[in-house]
Design a protein around this motif. Structure first.
Motif, PDB file in Angstrom:
ATOM      1  N   GLU A  98       8.504   4.709  -3.578  1.00 46.64           N
ATOM      2  CA  GLU A  98       8.943   5.261  -4.859  1.00 46.64           C
ATOM      3  C   GLU A  98       9.411   6.707  -4.716  1.00 46.64           C
ATOM      4  O   GLU A  98      10.402   7.121  -5.316  1.00 46.64           O
ATOM      5  CB  GLU A  98       7.803   5.169  -5.871  1.00 46.64           C
ATOM      6  CG  GLU A  98       8.175   5.578  -7.277  1.00 46.64           C
ATOM      7  CD  GLU A  98       7.037   5.373  -8.257  1.00 46.64           C
ATOM      8  OE1 GLU A  98       7.311   5.175  -9.448  1.00 46.64           O
ATOM      9  OE2 GLU A  98       5.860   5.397  -7.816  1.00 46.64           O
ATOM     10  N   ALA A  99       8.692   7.488  -3.906  1.00 48.31           N
ATOM     11  CA  ALA A  99       9.041   8.897  -3.737  1.00 48.31           C
ATOM     12  C   ALA A  99      10.337   9.073  -2.958  1.00 48.31           C
ATOM     13  O   ALA A  99      11.066  10.063  -3.165  1.00 48.31           O
ATOM     14  CB  ALA A  99       7.906   9.633  -3.023  1.00 48.31           C
ATOM     15  N   LEU A 139       0.833  -1.199   0.000  1.00 45.47           N
ATOM     16  CA  LEU A 139       0.000   0.000   0.000  1.00 45.47           C
ATOM     17  C   LEU A 139       0.873   1.256   0.000  1.00 45.47           C
ATOM     18  O   LEU A 139       0.443   2.326  -0.440  1.00 45.47           O
ATOM     19  CB  LEU A 139      -0.920  -0.010   1.224  1.00 45.47           C
ATOM     20  CG  LEU A 139      -2.005   1.072   1.284  1.00 45.47           C
ATOM     21  CD1 LEU A 139      -3.066   0.825   0.213  1.00 45.47           C
ATOM     22  CD2 LEU A 139      -2.652   1.124   2.657  1.00 45.47           C
ATOM     23  N   LEU A 140       2.121   1.102   0.468  1.00 42.45           N
ATOM     24  CA  LEU A 140       3.054   2.228   0.523  1.00 42.45           C
ATOM     25  C   LEU A 140       3.998   2.231  -0.681  1.00 42.45           C
ATOM     26  O   LEU A 140       5.087   2.823  -0.605  1.00 42.45           O
ATOM     27  CB  LEU A 140       3.872   2.173   1.814  1.00 42.45           C
ATOM     28  CG  LEU A 140       3.088   2.165   3.137  1.00 42.45           C
ATOM     29  CD1 LEU A 140       4.037   2.305   4.314  1.00 42.45           C
ATOM     30  CD2 LEU A 140       2.053   3.270   3.166  1.00 42.45           C
ATOM     31  N   ARG A 141       3.583   1.617  -1.760  1.00 45.52           N
ATOM     32  CA  ARG A 141       4.421   1.602  -2.968  1.00 45.52           C
ATOM     33  C   ARG A 141       4.804   3.017  -3.384  1.00 45.52           C
ATOM     34  O   ARG A 141       5.953   3.312  -3.698  1.00 45.52           O
ATOM     35  CB  ARG A 141       3.676   0.891  -4.103  1.00 45.52           C
ATOM     36  CG  ARG A 141       4.477   0.756  -5.387  1.00 45.52           C
ATOM     37  CD  ARG A 141       3.630   0.148  -6.490  1.00 45.52           C
ATOM     38  NE  ARG A 141       3.226  -1.217  -6.175  1.00 45.52           N
ATOM     39  CZ  ARG A 141       2.000  -1.556  -5.759  1.00 45.52           C
ATOM     40  NH1 ARG A 141       1.060  -0.616  -5.615  1.00 45.52           N
ATOM     41  NH2 ARG A 141       1.710  -2.811  -5.497  1.00 45.52           N
ATOM     42  N   PHE A 164       0.614  10.123   3.106  1.00 47.12           N
ATOM     43  CA  PHE A 164       1.761   9.308   2.690  1.00 47.12           C
ATOM     44  C   PHE A 164       1.731   8.895   1.226  1.00 47.12           C
ATOM     45  O   PHE A 164       2.583   8.121   0.779  1.00 47.12           O
ATOM     46  CB  PHE A 164       1.871   8.055   3.576  1.00 47.12           C
ATOM     47  CG  PHE A 164       0.649   7.172   3.548  1.00 47.12           C
ATOM     48  CD1 PHE A 164       0.504   6.181   2.602  1.00 47.12           C
ATOM     49  CD2 PHE A 164      -0.354   7.328   4.500  1.00 47.12           C
ATOM     50  CE1 PHE A 164      -0.617   5.362   2.578  1.00 47.12           C
ATOM     51  CE2 PHE A 164      -1.478   6.512   4.493  1.00 47.12           C
ATOM     52  CZ  PHE A 164      -1.607   5.529   3.531  1.00 47.12           C
ATOM     53  N   ASN A 165       0.788   9.397   0.461  1.00 48.01           N
ATOM     54  CA  ASN A 165       0.717   9.035  -0.951  1.00 48.01           C
ATOM     55  C   ASN A 165      -0.030  10.128  -1.711  1.00 48.01           C
ATOM     56  O   ASN A 165      -0.732  10.940  -1.125  1.00 48.01           O
ATOM     57  CB  ASN A 165       0.002   7.688  -1.126  1.00 48.01           C
ATOM     58  CG  ASN A 165       0.639   6.838  -2.196  1.00 48.01           C
ATOM     59  OD1 ASN A 165       1.168   7.363  -3.171  1.00 48.01           O
ATOM     60  ND2 ASN A 165       0.600   5.522  -2.025  1.00 48.01           N
ATOM     61  N   GLY A 166       0.129  10.129  -3.026  1.00 47.80           N
ATOM     62  CA  GLY A 166      -0.593  11.088  -3.841  1.00 47.80           C
ATOM     63  C   GLY A 166       0.268  12.276  -4.247  1.00 47.80           C
ATOM     64  O   GLY A 166       1.441  12.395  -3.897  1.00 47.80           O
ATOM     65  N   SER A 167      -0.351  13.199  -4.989  1.00 53.31           N
ATOM     66  CA  SER A 167       0.390  14.314  -5.585  1.00 53.31           C
ATOM     67  C   SER A 167       0.976  15.257  -4.546  1.00 53.31           C
ATOM     68  O   SER A 167       2.120  15.725  -4.689  1.00 53.31           O
ATOM     69  CB  SER A 167      -0.529  15.086  -6.544  1.00 53.31           C
ATOM     70  OG  SER A 167      -1.663  15.594  -5.853  1.00 53.31           O
TER      71      SER A 167
END
Length: 425
Positions: A128-129, A122-124, A390-393
């Motif tokens: 990546e960031a 879920l924290l892919r 923790f995710n998204g733009s």
């Protein structure tokens, strides 16, 4: 409730012939050579078959699928490697290809994924960031139904033991990022190590949307736990793993029950998403349908949690508020965040977080009076909910660079250079 898991698996097994028939029908109606494949009726039937098959299948553990990243402006390959392993968890390291000439050393970052139903993948996007600027590791928690009873128990105390072992294995110049649920055990593990002057204490920890003190800005999730209490959750959520799995007869909080709880929080949105998916399939909008598949392949893949870990977490974190009240203990030893005097802390929160309300994570900064202010930082991200922390733009554009800057700053002033203060208590 103990037999609910067996009944669920029995119902799933009984649906297997219908699921297979639906999949065969969908496949046959999508063959380009089939003259019926282009009729509106056939597309509707094929769409219905796919929706039925997806609603009744078991979703396996997804892969990270991170094959490359960019370091110092150069694209390099990424490979996964297990660097630490115990029955209930392993730590995956993401090795980046060799650079010519070699890149400057980068900070080591351990991302502690939430053990709250979904897999670490879920924290892919989080991994990546952070890959371009850090040597990244992540906790890959094991589905409890896959761990035999002979492996023993796994509770909150064991969780904290695991974290301390990881810190020692990857340290001493390690930075830690705790995403949501791990904020409490990570802070506890660091406090215990600080109290012992352990040389493997992480240089910094970033706490993101974590329930350090759920008395602040309580959300619906927090209120439910407070109102019902641990005994209610034990009666209504705990079941036995059926004999078809390696962890047969282990008491767990089943993944399917957790998933129903997740979806119930935003039921209208999920119903609309699946209705839209059906329309996309009928109209031939393959790109939109594929985006739906990618999201729900991840979202619907869930894992079981051991009963002892889940119930102890409910009681300690959400009912008793043991950590902020100074009542938390780890195997009889008091957990006092005032012992933290070297490990820097960055608290990150989302303005619209409906899981961990604003102020719950920031509480860690108030509970560490012996940590110099120069080693504390806070970031409130506007217009993001829990997932957006923790995710998204906005995570990629604002939060990740903020974390990277904090890590670089603290790495330049490692904890070993901070004078030891008088022991607390």
């Amino acid at each position: 409730m103990l037999m609910a898991y067996a009944m669920f698996e029995g119902a799933r097994a009984m649906m297997a012939p219908a699921r297979l028939a639906a999949d065969i029908t969908r496949y046959s109606l999508n063959i380009p050579g089939n003259p019926m494949a282009y009729s509106p009726y056939a597309r509707s039937v094929a769409a219905g078959c796919e929706m039925f098959e997806r609603a009744t299948r078991r979703y396996g553990k997804p892969a990270f699928g991170l094959d490359a990243t960019v370091v110092d402006g150069r694209r390099v390959p990424v490979t996964e490697r297990v660097v630490w392993e115990r029955p209930f968890c392993r730590v995956i390291g993401f090795d980046r290809g060799f650079l010519q000439p070699p890149a400057a050393p980068q900070p080591k970052l351990l991302i502690v994924a939430p053990m709250s139903g979904h897999y670490a993948t879920l924290l892919r996007g989080t991994v990546e960031a952070m890959l371009p600027d850090h040597a990244v590791f992540i906790t890959d928690w094991t589905d409890a139904r896959m761990v035999p009873l002979l492996a023993g128990r796994f509770d909150l105390d064991t969780y904290i033991d695991y974290l301390q072992d990881m810190f020692r294995a990857l340290g001493p110049d390690l930075h830690v990022m705790a995403v949501c649920q791990p904020a409490v055990p990570v802070a506890a593990a660091v406090a215990l190590m600080e109290a012992r002057n352990d040389p493997a204490v992480p240089v910094s920890m970033t706490l993101m949307g974590g329930p350090v003190d759920t008395r602040r800005s309580p959300t619906a999730v927090n209120c439910l736990a407070q109102e019902r209490g641990q005994a209610w959750f034990e009666r209504n959520t705990i079941s036995l793993v059926p004999p078809v799995f390696p962890g047969a007869l282990r008491r767990v909080y089943p993944g399917f029950l957790q998933l129903y709880g997740f979806m119930a929080m935003n039921l209208d949105r999920h119903v609309t998403a699946h209705s839209d998916m059906f329309d996309h399939l009928v109209t031939g909008d393959g790109d939109s349908a594929e985006k739906h598949r990618d999201f729900y392949d991840e979202y619907l893949a869930v894992m079981d949690l051991t009963a002892e870990y889940y119930l102890q977490t409910v009681e300690t974190v959400f009912v008793d508020h043991a950590l902020p009240r100074g009542l938390m203990r780890h195997r009889g030893e008091p957990v006092d965040l005032a012992a933290i005097r070297r490990c820097a802390i960055l608290a990150v929160e989302g303005e619209n977080d409906d899981i961990s309300g604003v102020g719950q994570t920031k509480a860690a900064l108030d509970l560490t009076p012996n940590l110099p202010d120069a080693r504390k930082a806070y970031h409130l991200q506007e217009k993001v909910g829990h997932y957006g922390v923790f995710n998204g733009s906005r995570f990629r554009a604002v939060i990740a660079p903020r974390i990277a800057a904090f890590v670089r700053e603290m790495a330049a002033q490692p904890a070993a250079r901070i004078p030891h203060l008088r022991s607390v208590g």
